[in-house]
Design a protein around this motif. Structure first.
Motif, PDB file in Angstrom:
ATOM      1  N   GLN A   1       8.081   4.338  -7.847  1.00 18.75           N
ATOM      2  CA  GLN A   1       6.896   4.700  -7.052  1.00 18.75           C
ATOM      3  C   GLN A   1       6.870   3.916  -5.742  1.00 18.75           C
ATOM      4  O   GLN A   1       6.584   4.480  -4.686  1.00 18.75           O
ATOM      5  CB  GLN A   1       5.615   4.450  -7.861  1.00 18.75           C
ATOM      6  N   ARG A   2       7.208   2.643  -5.793  1.00 20.27           N
ATOM      7  CA  ARG A   2       7.245   1.842  -4.554  1.00 20.27           C
ATOM      8  C   ARG A   2       8.378   2.320  -3.645  1.00 20.27           C
ATOM      9  O   ARG A   2       8.230   2.352  -2.426  1.00 20.27           O
ATOM     10  CB  ARG A   2       7.366   0.361  -4.882  1.00 20.27           C
ATOM     11  N   ASP A   3       9.505   2.717  -4.236  1.00 18.10           N
ATOM     12  CA  ASP A   3      10.605   3.259  -3.425  1.00 18.10           C
ATOM     13  C   ASP A   3      10.194   4.577  -2.773  1.00 18.10           C
ATOM     14  O   ASP A   3      10.548   4.844  -1.616  1.00 18.10           O
ATOM     15  CB  ASP A   3      11.854   3.471  -4.286  1.00 18.10           C
ATOM     16  N   LEU A   4       9.462   5.402  -3.490  1.00 14.02           N
ATOM     17  CA  LEU A   4       8.999   6.664  -2.915  1.00 14.02           C
ATOM     18  C   LEU A   4       8.038   6.404  -1.754  1.00 14.02           C
ATOM     19  O   LEU A   4       8.099   7.095  -0.736  1.00 14.02           O
ATOM     20  CB  LEU A   4       8.342   7.538  -3.989  1.00 14.02           C
ATOM     21  N   LEU A   5       7.185   5.404  -1.886  1.00 18.91           N
ATOM     22  CA  LEU A   5       6.278   5.064  -0.774  1.00 18.91           C
ATOM     23  C   LEU A   5       7.069   4.779   0.503  1.00 18.91           C
ATOM     24  O   LEU A   5       6.618   5.099   1.603  1.00 18.91           O
ATOM     25  CB  LEU A   5       5.416   3.843  -1.118  1.00 18.91           C
ATOM     26  N   LYS A   6       8.246   4.194   0.376  1.00 21.66           N
ATOM     27  CA  LYS A   6       9.055   3.861   1.554  1.00 21.66           C
ATOM     28  C   LYS A   6       9.557   5.106   2.277  1.00 21.66           C
ATOM     29  O   LYS A   6       9.955   5.035   3.432  1.00 21.66           O
ATOM     30  CB  LYS A   6      10.245   2.987   1.139  1.00 21.66           C
ATOM     31  N   LEU A   7       9.544   6.250   1.599  1.00 22.09           N
ATOM     32  CA  LEU A   7      10.022   7.498   2.199  1.00 22.09           C
ATOM     33  C   LEU A   7       8.877   8.393   2.673  1.00 22.09           C
ATOM     34  O   LEU A   7       9.109   9.402   3.326  1.00 22.09           O
ATOM     35  CB  LEU A   7      10.882   8.261   1.184  1.00 22.09           C
ATOM     36  N   VAL A   8       7.659   8.016   2.344  1.00 22.05           N
ATOM     37  CA  VAL A   8       6.483   8.821   2.679  1.00 22.05           C
ATOM     38  C   VAL A   8       5.952   8.388   4.045  1.00 22.05           C
ATOM     39  O   VAL A   8       5.830   7.201   4.329  1.00 22.05           O
ATOM     40  CB  VAL A   8       5.395   8.651   1.587  1.00 22.05           C
ATOM     41  N   ASP A   9       5.629   9.372   4.877  1.00 20.51           N
ATOM     42  CA  ASP A   9       5.068   9.082   6.197  1.00 20.51           C
ATOM     43  C   ASP A   9       3.558   8.914   6.136  1.00 20.51           C
ATOM     44  O   ASP A   9       3.006   8.072   6.828  1.00 20.51           O
ATOM     45  CB  ASP A   9       5.424  10.210   7.176  1.00 20.51           C
ATOM     46  N   VAL A  10       2.904   9.760   5.371  1.00 17.77           N
ATOM     47  CA  VAL A  10       1.445   9.665   5.215  1.00 17.77           C
ATOM     48  C   VAL A  10       1.118   9.819   3.736  1.00 17.77           C
ATOM     49  O   VAL A  10       1.561  10.770   3.086  1.00 17.77           O
ATOM     50  CB  VAL A  10       0.702  10.733   6.039  1.00 17.77           C
ATOM     51  N   LEU A  11       0.351   8.867   3.244  1.00 15.95           N
ATOM     52  CA  LEU A  11      -0.128   8.906   1.862  1.00 15.95           C
ATOM     53  C   LEU A  11      -1.616   9.250   1.888  1.00 15.95           C
ATOM     54  O   LEU A  11      -2.395   8.592   2.568  1.00 15.95           O
ATOM     55  CB  LEU A  11       0.075   7.541   1.195  1.00 15.95           C
ATOM     56  N   VAL A  12      -1.968  10.313   1.188  1.00 14.04           N
ATOM     57  CA  VAL A  12      -3.378  10.648   0.998  1.00 14.04           C
ATOM     58  C   VAL A  12      -3.722  10.119  -0.377  1.00 14.04           C
ATOM     59  O   VAL A  12      -3.281  10.670  -1.385  1.00 14.04           O
ATOM     60  CB  VAL A  12      -3.625  12.165   1.098  1.00 14.04           C
TER      61      VAL A  12
ATOM     62  N   ASN B   1     -13.826   9.173  -0.258  1.00 11.64           N
ATOM     63  CA  ASN B   1     -13.122   7.968  -0.695  1.00 11.64           C
ATOM     64  C   ASN B   1     -11.618   8.062  -0.465  1.00 11.64           C
ATOM     65  O   ASN B   1     -10.918   7.045  -0.443  1.00 11.64           O
ATOM     66  CB  ASN B   1     -13.362   7.720  -2.190  1.00 11.64           C
ATOM     67  N   GLN B   2     -11.100   9.265  -0.298  1.00  9.39           N
ATOM     68  CA  GLN B   2      -9.665   9.443  -0.108  1.00  9.39           C
ATOM     69  C   GLN B   2      -9.298   9.036   1.316  1.00  9.39           C
ATOM     70  O   GLN B   2     -10.042   9.280   2.259  1.00  9.39           O
ATOM     71  CB  GLN B   2      -9.268  10.889  -0.371  1.00  9.39           C
ATOM     72  N   ARG B   3      -8.136   8.400   1.433  1.00 14.22           N
ATOM     73  CA  ARG B   3      -7.710   7.883   2.730  1.00 14.22           C
ATOM     74  C   ARG B   3      -6.410   8.543   3.179  1.00 14.22           C
ATOM     75  O   ARG B   3      -5.579   8.923   2.349  1.00 14.22           O
ATOM     76  CB  ARG B   3      -7.482   6.368   2.651  1.00 14.22           C
ATOM     77  N   LEU B   4      -6.247   8.655   4.488  1.00 12.99           N
ATOM     78  CA  LEU B   4      -4.987   9.092   5.082  1.00 12.99           C
ATOM     79  C   LEU B   4      -4.316   7.841   5.613  1.00 12.99           C
ATOM     80  O   LEU B   4      -4.762   7.278   6.613  1.00 12.99           O
ATOM     81  CB  LEU B   4      -5.233  10.079   6.226  1.00 12.99           C
ATOM     82  N   LEU B   5      -3.274   7.385   4.936  1.00  9.92           N
ATOM     83  CA  LEU B   5      -2.616   6.135   5.291  1.00  9.92           C
ATOM     84  C   LEU B   5      -1.236   6.407   5.864  1.00  9.92           C
ATOM     85  O   LEU B   5      -0.392   7.005   5.191  1.00  9.92           O
ATOM     86  CB  LEU B   5      -2.492   5.238   4.069  1.00  9.92           C
ATOM     87  N   THR B   6      -1.014   5.957   7.082  1.00  8.31           N
ATOM     88  CA  THR B   6       0.310   6.067   7.679  1.00  8.31           C
ATOM     89  C   THR B   6       1.148   4.892   7.203  1.00  8.31           C
ATOM     90  O   THR B   6       0.737   3.744   7.342  1.00  8.31           O
ATOM     91  CB  THR B   6       0.213   6.041   9.210  1.00  8.31           C
ATOM     92  N   LEU B   7       2.283   5.196   6.634  1.00  4.42           N
ATOM     93  CA  LEU B   7       3.191   4.140   6.200  1.00  4.42           C
ATOM     94  C   LEU B   7       4.275   4.038   7.269  1.00  4.42           C
ATOM     95  O   LEU B   7       5.137   4.885   7.359  1.00  4.42           O
ATOM     96  CB  LEU B   7       3.770   4.462   4.821  1.00  4.42           C
ATOM     97  N   GLU B   8       4.168   3.036   8.100  1.00  2.07           N
ATOM     98  CA  GLU B   8       5.059   2.902   9.260  1.00  2.07           C
ATOM     99  C   GLU B   8       6.430   2.382   8.865  1.00  2.07           C
ATOM    100  O   GLU B   8       6.545   1.432   8.100  1.00  2.07           O
ATOM    101  CB  GLU B   8       4.434   1.951  10.279  1.00  2.07           C
ATOM    102  N   ASN B   9       7.432   3.003   9.441  1.00  2.28           N
ATOM    103  CA  ASN B   9       8.822   2.605   9.222  1.00  2.28           C
ATOM    104  C   ASN B   9       9.189   2.539   7.739  1.00  2.28           C
ATOM    105  O   ASN B   9      10.111   1.825   7.373  1.00  2.28           O
ATOM    106  CB  ASN B   9       9.102   1.256   9.896  1.00  2.28           C
ATOM    107  N   GLY B  10       8.464   3.231   6.928  1.00  2.00           N
ATOM    108  CA  GLY B  10       8.764   3.258   5.506  1.00  2.00           C
ATOM    109  C   GLY B  10       8.546   1.947   4.779  1.00  2.00           C
ATOM    110  O   GLY B  10       8.960   1.797   3.644  1.00  2.00           O
ATOM    111  N   GLU B  11       7.913   0.995   5.444  1.00  2.00           N
ATOM    112  CA  GLU B  11       7.741  -0.309   4.813  1.00  2.00           C
ATOM    113  C   GLU B  11       6.360  -0.414   4.182  1.00  2.00           C
ATOM    114  O   GLU B  11       5.353  -0.168   4.830  1.00  2.00           O
ATOM    115  CB  GLU B  11       7.908  -1.427   5.838  1.00  2.00           C
TER     116      GLU B  11
END
Length: 156
Positions: free
Chosen positions: A105-116, A136-146
């Motif tokens: 799951q953490r590895d998948l987060l590294k490939l996601v650009d936006v997590l809702v 309550n739901q958020r649009l989170l940009t995961l920059e550079n996959g980190e």
């Protein structure tokens, strides 16, 4: 589903994953809660389908994509290598996934650009929100996959 305009910006191909442990009351897609309601696809089959819509980016939805993170990783890796952006809807919070999620799951987060992230909460339903159903739901940009570099999207 191809050419969605409600699951992220632009035209998106949405892949709905079957199975969801959250079963949020008021969910718009309760048919996806049971894994028995899904159909299996290989990564190659999905890539072939996605390639028929070259202008589309990708959204993972559900059900709960994160419970299939191990199986999604090869697909997400291939999509990123082809230049696609990936949005992922999850009933988990980002913080939960980082603190308690599996390595996959953490590895998948590294490939996601936006997590809702976050479960749908019916009493917080707001049809004026872009790309999400409850406040309550958020649009989170995961920059550079980190993991850890999180910014709120400016959508209100």
């Amino acid at each position: 589903m191809h050419d969605s305009i409600v699951d992220g910006p632009g035209l998106r191909t949405v892949i709905f994953f079957a199975g969801c442990p959250h079963a949020c009351p008021g969910c718009h897609n309760p048919e996806s809660w049971s894994q028995a309601n899904g159909r299996g696809y290989s990564v190659d089959e999905l890539i072939t389908i996605i390639d028929d819509y070259p202008m589309n980016n990708i959204t993972f939805s559900g059900g709960e994509p994160m419970i299939q993170a191990k199986d999604i990783l090869p697909l997400a890796t291939s999509l990123k290598l082809s230049g696609k952006t990936i949005w992922c809807y999850t009933g988990y919070t980002y913080e939960w996934l980082v603190d308690y999620g599996s390595r996959e799951q953490r590895d998948l987060l590294k490939l996601v650009d936006v997590l809702v992230d976050g479960p749908f909460i019916e009493r917080l339903k707001d049809s004026t929100l872009l790309f999400r159903g409850s406040s309550n739901q958020r649009l989170l940009t995961l920059e550079n996959g980190e993991i850890g570099k999180v910014n709120r999207y400016a959508f209100t």
